[in-house]
Write a protein that holds these residues in place. Structure first.
Motif, mmCIF file in Angstrom:
data_model
loop_
_atom_site.group_PDB
_atom_site.id
_atom_site.type_symbol
_atom_site.label_atom_id
_atom_site.label_comp_id
_atom_site.label_asym_id
_atom_site.label_seq_id
_atom_site.Cartn_x
_atom_site.Cartn_y
_atom_site.Cartn_z
ATOM 1 N N ILE A 276 43.393 30.219 32.631
ATOM 2 C CA ILE A 276 42.205 30.028 33.470
ATOM 3 C C ILE A 276 42.029 31.208 34.414
ATOM 4 C CG2 ILE A 276 41.263 28.614 35.346
ATOM 5 C CD1 ILE A 276 42.475 26.189 33.965
ATOM 6 N N HIS A 277 43.142 31.646 35.023
ATOM 7 C CA HIS A 277 43.050 32.738 35.991
ATOM 8 C C HIS A 277 42.501 34.011 35.333
ATOM 9 C CE1 HIS A 277 46.251 30.009 37.413
ATOM 10 N NE2 HIS A 277 45.740 30.236 38.613
ATOM 11 N N SER A 278 43.065 34.350 34.176
ATOM 12 C CA SER A 278 42.622 35.574 33.492
ATOM 13 C C SER A 278 41.179 35.458 33.038
ATOM 14 C CB SER A 278 43.530 35.859 32.294
ATOM 15 O OG SER A 278 44.853 36.110 32.723
ATOM 16 N N PHE A 279 40.811 34.285 32.552
ATOM 17 C CA PHE A 279 39.443 34.067 32.095
ATOM 18 C C PHE A 279 38.459 34.241 33.245
ATOM 19 C CE2 PHE A 279 35.801 31.255 31.350
ATOM 20 C CZ PHE A 279 35.354 31.738 30.129
ATOM 21 N N LEU A 280 38.751 33.603 34.363
ATOM 22 C CA LEU A 280 37.851 33.692 35.513
ATOM 23 C C LEU A 280 37.749 35.120 36.027
ATOM 24 C CD1 LEU A 280 38.785 30.431 37.480
ATOM 25 C CD2 LEU A 280 36.815 30.833 35.998
ATOM 26 N N TRP A 281 38.885 35.828 36.045
ATOM 27 C CA TRP A 281 38.850 37.207 36.526
ATOM 28 C C TRP A 281 38.003 38.082 35.594
ATOM 29 C CZ3 TRP A 281 38.871 39.946 40.568
ATOM 30 C CH2 TRP A 281 39.045 41.345 40.503
ATOM 31 N N SER A 282 38.105 37.862 34.292
ATOM 32 C CA SER A 282 37.317 38.667 33.352
ATOM 33 C C SER A 282 35.822 38.451 33.575
ATOM 34 C CB SER A 282 37.691 38.317 31.904
ATOM 35 O OG SER A 282 37.243 37.010 31.554
ATOM 36 N N LEU A 283 35.446 37.244 34.016
ATOM 37 C CA LEU A 283 34.036 36.967 34.297
ATOM 38 C C LEU A 283 33.556 37.695 35.544
ATOM 39 C CD1 LEU A 283 33.589 33.113 33.735
ATOM 40 C CD2 LEU A 283 32.702 34.955 32.308
ATOM 41 N N ILE A 284 34.390 37.665 36.576
ATOM 42 C CA ILE A 284 33.935 38.117 37.884
ATOM 43 C C ILE A 284 34.210 39.592 38.144
ATOM 44 C CG2 ILE A 284 36.037 37.662 39.225
ATOM 45 C CD1 ILE A 284 32.419 36.757 40.199
ATOM 46 N N GLN A 285 35.104 40.201 37.390
ATOM 47 C CA GLN A 285 35.526 41.581 37.668
ATOM 48 C C GLN A 285 34.353 42.570 37.818
ATOM 49 O OE1 GLN A 285 38.236 43.160 34.794
ATOM 50 N NE2 GLN A 285 38.918 44.825 36.112
ATOM 51 N N PRO A 286 33.297 42.480 37.023
ATOM 52 C CA PRO A 286 32.196 43.448 37.206
ATOM 53 C C PRO A 286 31.418 43.256 38.512
ATOM 54 C CG PRO A 286 32.136 42.439 35.014
ATOM 55 C CD PRO A 286 33.077 41.639 35.831
ATOM 56 N N PHE A 287 31.550 42.100 39.147
ATOM 57 C CA PHE A 287 30.755 41.796 40.336
ATOM 58 C C PHE A 287 31.541 42.140 41.605
ATOM 59 C CE2 PHE A 287 29.190 39.269 36.872
ATOM 60 C CZ PHE A 287 27.813 39.223 37.041
ATOM 61 N N GLN A 288 31.852 43.413 41.764
ATOM 62 C CA GLN A 288 32.732 43.833 42.852
ATOM 63 C C GLN A 288 32.112 43.595 44.233
ATOM 64 O OE1 GLN A 288 35.947 45.184 42.812
ATOM 65 N NE2 GLN A 288 36.056 44.582 40.662
#
Length: 625
Positions: free
Chosen positions: A92-104
């Motif tokens: 879950i953590h990795s999935f959520l981070w992959s979603l949000i990473q571009p939205f710095q």
């Protein structure tokens, strides 16, 4: 895909395939009891999607997302999925981070808001006239630190995801990700559309332990996106063991529930126990049980299930040995007395502290758990806490290579993770290797000496150029402490950790790597073992109030808070302990032994018998040992 696909279908597997073939498919919840083959159903569903929609989805640049709770579960599912390009499997953590990473920018705004909330909390404490005078300097120092942190974060343009939070250096931890991304999913339609467009089918494994905020965010995705999106949850509310978990996933209008009552793991004696436990909760009755092939037909395995009622005195360890000898003798099974991995004996304890005490790393565990911030507590459970990483991934393996006199492995470790990894700094390689060999020998000596502290090992490793410590560790090693570091919430825990005996790291490493017969009752969910011994001891589990086997069995009186929670239908010590007990007992493939330590055996016997989990002849006292 693997041999799971060759297993016979259950009705839930058939129903799920039919559901996935609909256009659009319904959102769904699969409720699968322990030993039912939940992962098998998940893998079969992924395989079906690959066959029926794989080419179509991949041509659009889309995948099926399968997100689960732990790295272990990810590894298991990936092992089954193999190189199937359609399936995106992650925690879950990795999935959520992959979603949000571009939205710095959004990440930075959220972190600033979080720090602002802490500033408001500390300011309220400072303004409270009941706050003690002795506490005010610490609060004032925290406010200075938070305001400085807020200024630093405002100037950052890049954030990364790590084990623990370090906002000043742009690092977000596990707990941050679980709060940040669901909040932004609720706020931003663009992010919801992006998720659904990239993953038009999304499976959530172990849904009972997924946070309510994330589940609610996914509900919002399903309701608001304008194109086809299928959301599926796989889990078992009876196996919810983390307090932050959602438990049962409520059905929305148009959603479907698929129940999987089969149990393919447990023998009949254990199946009767877990059905009795579950009868007090959701009343899902599991059927079938483990069978063996005999004379051309499937024959149920009976197995054994016993409860040992023993006094909670200073002879606990000795009594556990007596129980193992009893089982070896009465089951005609000498493997009950073996600690070898092949014997498949697992002793389950309530909390890690009990395992730490029995295995020999109590100081290390207490340092990073007692009064430590969550960033360290969460990481000590699985070895990912940042102060432990240099030892788990580098220094202990290096010392092990020295002990084994394996020069090849030693050089490989130094090349991969040590000073030999930087070729630019290697001038006289022969001289450097001689120096490193002496340093590694001394490292092993220090790690073998009971009098050596963790601080001494780290200090030596840095001085000998074996280790380049990160900035956080350097700050905690510094004497005297810088004023701004004195108020670091991790400071007390790190100080205690650095003064712990370094030799305890070896036993801790064995425990984390599953090389000991002990495990926590929470940590074995999803696993199975031939021989399971469940150690129930409320006294040894002191300091935790979430579970009480004394209260669960009716031996210990309920508190007013317990009674109020039960009356109001809230999660209570009884429901939490019941679920944990179900998880423990349902691990057994062959034999189950529950060992309950109580202050008064005679008084406890009637209460235990009244539960009806075990036949009276299978409730055994010390006189029989």
């Amino acid at each position: 895909m693997t041999s799971r696909l060759g297993k016979p279908d259950t009705q839930a597997d058939v129903d799920l395939r039919e559901l996935l073939d609909q256009r659009p498919p319904d959102n769904f919840v699969v409720v699968a009891g322990a030993g039912s083959g939940k992962t098998t159903s998940l893998i079969k569903a992924l395989s079906h999607l690959t066959r029926t929609r794989g080419r179509e989805l991949l041509m659009r640049g889309q995948q099926v997302a399968c997100i689960t709770y732990t790295d272990v579960a990810v590894t298991e599912i990936r092992g089954d999925v193999g190189d199937d390009a359609l399936c995106h499997v992650s925690t879950i953590h990795s999935f959520l981070w992959s979603l949000i990473q571009p939205f710095q920018t959004d990440i930075r705004d959220w972190v600033i808001t979080r720090i602002g909330e802490k500033i408001l909390e500390e300011s309220a404490r400072l303004d409270n006239p009941r706050t003690k005078a002795a506490s005010r300097p610490k609060i004032e120092a925290s406010l200075v630190r938070y305001n400085r942190q807020k200024e630093i974060v405002a100037g950052l343009d890049r954030f990364t995801y790590g084990t623990g939070s370090d906002y000043s250096h742009g690092v977000l931890g596990h707990s941050d990700i679980l709060k940040l991304v669901p909040a932004l999913l609720q706020e931003k339609q663009l992010l919801r559309d992006l998720l659904a467009a990239r993953y038009p089918v999304l499976f959530v494994d172990e849904s009972q332990d997924t946070t309510p905020a994330f589940i609610d965010a996914l509900r919002t995705v399903a309701k608001t996106v304008g194109h086809e999106f299928c959301l599926g949850f796989f889990g078992d509310p009876m196996q919810k063991i983390y307090t932050a978990g959602a438990g049962a996933v409520a059905l929305e209008e148009g959603w479907r529930e698929l129940k999987k009552p089969e149990n393919f793991r447990c023998p009949q004696s254990v199946l009767r126990v877990i059905n009795s436990i579950r009868a007090e909760d959701d009343r899902l009755e599991q059927v079938r049980g483990r069978t063996i092939r005999k004379d051309g037909r499937d024959v149920p395995v009976e197995g054994t299930a016993r409860l040992f009622l023993l006094p909670a005195d200073e002879k606990r360890t000795e009594r556990v040995g007596q129980v193992r000898r009893y089982l070896s003798r009465n089951n005609d099974d000498p493997l009950w007395e073996s600690d070898a991995k092949a014997a498949d004996v697992r002793m389950l304890v309530v909390v890690h502290r009990m395992a730490a005490s029995r295995l020999g790393f109590p100081d290390l565990y207490a340092a990073l758990n007692d009064d430590a911030p969550d960033s360290l507590k969460d990481g000590v459970v699985d070895g990912t806490a940042w102060p432990l990483r240099p030892f788990m991934t580098y220094l202990l393996p290096l010392a092990s290579a020295v002990r084994a006199e394996d020069d090849f492995e030693m050089v490989a470790i130094l090349r991969d993770r040590g000073p030999l990894s930087n070729p630019a700094g290697l001038q006289d390689i022969a001289k450097i290797l001689v120096g490193l060999q002496a340093a590694t020998i001394e490292l092993n000596r220090l790690l073998s000496n009971p009098a050596t502290t963790v601080r001494q090992v780290i200090t030596f490793a840095i001085a000998a150029t074996l280790l380049v410590a990160d900035e956080r560790l350097i700050r905690h090693l510094a004497v005297p402490t810088a004023p701004e570091d004195e108020m670091d919430p991790e400071r007390p825990a790190l100080t205690a950790f650095l003064e712990s005996p370094a030799i305890q790291l070896w036993e801790y490493k064995k425990y984390i790597e599953d090389l000991s017969p002990f495990a926590t009752q929470q940590g074995v969910k999803g696993a199975e073992f031939d021989r399971v011994m469940v150690l129930l001891d409320d006294e040894e589990g002191r300091g935790q109030t979430l579970f009480s086997y004394g209260k669960y069995f009716g031996i210990t009186e309920l508190s007013p808070t317990d009674k109020a929670n039960i009356a109001e239908g809230k999660d209570s010590v009884i429901s939490r302990t019941r679920r944990l007990f179900y998880v423990c007992c349902s691990r057994a493939v062959q034999d189950l032994a529950v060992v309950l330590f109580v202050p008064d055996v005679a008084a406890a016997r009637d209460a235990v018998a009244a539960k009806g989990f075990f036949p009276i002849q299978n409730i055994i006292g010390e006189e029989a040992l």
